[in-house]
Design an enzyme around this catalytic site. Structure first.
Site, PDB file in Angstrom:
ATOM      1  CD  GLU A  96      -4.286  -3.004  -1.424  1.00  0.00           C
ATOM      2  OE1 GLU A  96      -3.773  -4.127  -1.636  1.00  0.00           O
ATOM      3  OE2 GLU A  96      -3.788  -2.165  -0.644  1.00  0.00           O
ATOM      4  CD  GLU A 139       2.596 -10.974   6.038  1.00  0.00           C
ATOM      5  OE1 GLU A 139       1.450 -10.546   6.253  1.00  0.00           O
ATOM      6  OE2 GLU A 139       3.513 -10.296   5.566  1.00  0.00           O
ATOM      7  CG  HIS A 169      -2.733   1.683   1.675  1.00  0.00           C
ATOM      8  ND1 HIS A 169      -1.454   1.379   2.094  1.00  0.00           N
ATOM      9  CD2 HIS A 169      -3.268   0.512   1.235  1.00  0.00           C
ATOM     10  CE1 HIS A 169      -1.235   0.080   1.933  1.00  0.00           C
ATOM     11  NE2 HIS A 169      -2.321  -0.469   1.411  1.00  0.00           N
TER      12      HIS A 169
HETATM   13 ZN    ZN Z   1      -2.624  -2.475   0.910  1.00  0.00          ZN
END
Ligand code: ZN
Ligand code: ADP
Length: 364
Positions: A185, A237, A266
């Site tokens: 990330e 968002e 993830h």
């Molecule tokens: Zn993520």
């Protein structure tokens, strides 16, 4: 060596304190926000290693901390887990004007934020993220959620924390694989909007992962700053925040196809997903091939997976992946929405990607 990033959301603005040893300051940082008992929600892994230090700091600050220790893992982010936690929170006697602390990774942060948002129609909460993923992503922006039978993170609230305390030294006890998954990330911020940051990561990312605190503080702070900027522009968002989903359409499909199991974390799915998004951008003539190659080289160099072939076990088939993607996204006239790039640092959203091009990429 520490940095503070402000998430600017008018009356809901809050600081993120980043630095090695911030956990020791947690008590004094929290003190002005606390009235009455202070529930601190964590999991057994984090409790074993870091709870004692947190409790020392709250004791020094004269706070009445009440630990609630949950089982680690996604299973805790469930309706059953939420029911148990809200009952335990009420049991501590925390008031409408109290505050709840989440001390842990994304699972603890997401669940605790949701429980706080629901309790007495919403009480304050503080995040002390202890994974890299939580420090650079899930603790910033106020998304909270649990998983249901229909999918991950489908039940939740926007509930912003009052303060985030990110101690980069606690990352040193994180399993290497979890640390790397969080780093995906971090690399994402470079890919989506900041080429200079990506170049800095090429030079310093490995050092940060190997325990260089000043490099890690910079990486976390810059990531938080970029996410905070995007969230400040688009809290709910409706626009720009979607760029944070770079690599996630592919990543979620890979996670689903591997059964959300130990086969793929993830962040690992996001790493492969970003590589695929860049390759798709190249294939569509939008991005120079060198940029995709360079990005993948960096993922490999730090030890992250960068292609579907890196997933252990049987290779997920293109059709299964496409099915999961279609489930995730609207498909209109054989076209899907994706975050693509014009180069490293230049992501944009388009709803004009042909499924056939995606299938060809997944089959390659
Ligand atoms: Zn993520
Ligand atoms: P994430 O933040 O990646 O969404 P989790 O909340 O599931 O994930 O945390 C990942 C795992 O790492 C969990 O087993 C959790 O108990 C453990 N963990 C979290 N923080 C630390 C830490 N600082 N040191 C060691 N283990 C940790």
């Amino acid at each position: 060596m520490s940095e503070t990033v402000i998430v600017s959301l008018a009356e809901r603005s809050y600081p993120i304190h980043i630095g090695p040893g911030e956990l020791k300051r947690a008590g004094s940082l929290l003190k002005p926000l606390v009235l009455g008992p202070l529930p601190v929600v964590t999991d057994t892994n984090v409790a074993k290693i870091h709870l004692a230090n947190f409790l020392l700091s709250t004791e020094d600050a004269g706070l009445d901390a009440r630990p609630i220790v949950l089982e680690p893992g996604e299973g805790t982010k469930s309706f059953a887990g939420l029911e148990r936690l809200t009952n335990e929170l009420l049991h501590t006697g925390v008031g409408r004007d109290g505050i709840v602390v989440a001390l842990g990774g994304g699972v603890i942060g997401d669940l605790t934020g949701l429980a706080a948002g629901l309790l007495k129609r919403g009480i304050a909460f503080a995040q002390i993220p202890t994974t890299l993923l939580a420090q650079v992503d899930s603790s910033v922006g106020g998304k909270t959620a649990i998983n249901t039978a229909a999918g991950k993170n489908l039940v939740g609230l926007f509930h912003q924390p009052r303060i985030v305390i990110a101690d980069t030294a606690v990352l040193q006890t994180l399993p290497r694989r979890e640390l790397l998954a969080g780093y995906a990330e971090v690399a994402k911020y470079g890919a989506l909007g900041d080429r200079a940051f990506f170049e800095w990561l090429e030079a310093n990312g490995a050092k940060a992962l190997d325990g260089d605190n000043s490099a890690m503080v910079r990486a976390v702070a810059h990531s938080c700053r970029m996410k905070a900027d995007i969230v400040a522009r688009d809290e709910r968002e409706t626009g720009d925040r979607a760029l944070l989903n770079l690599g996630h359409t592919f990543g979620h499909a890979l996670e689903a196809a591997t059964g959300y199991s130990d086969r793929l974390l993830h962040g690992e799915g996001v790493a492969i997903g970003m590589a695929l998004a860049l390759q798709l951008s190249v294939k569509l003539g939008l991005c120079p091939g060198q940029d995709a190659d360079r990005f993948m080289r960096h993922l490999k160099r730090v030890g992250l997976p960068s292609s579907i072939a890196d997933v252990s076990g049987p290779r997920p088939s293109p059709d299964v992946l496409l099915e999961h993607m279609a489930h995730d996204k609207k498909v209109k006239n054989g076209r899907m929405t994706f975050v693509l790039v014009r180069g490293i640092g230049q992501a944009f959203t388009t709803s004009d990607v042909r499924i056939d091009d995606v299938r060809a990429l997944l089959s390659a």
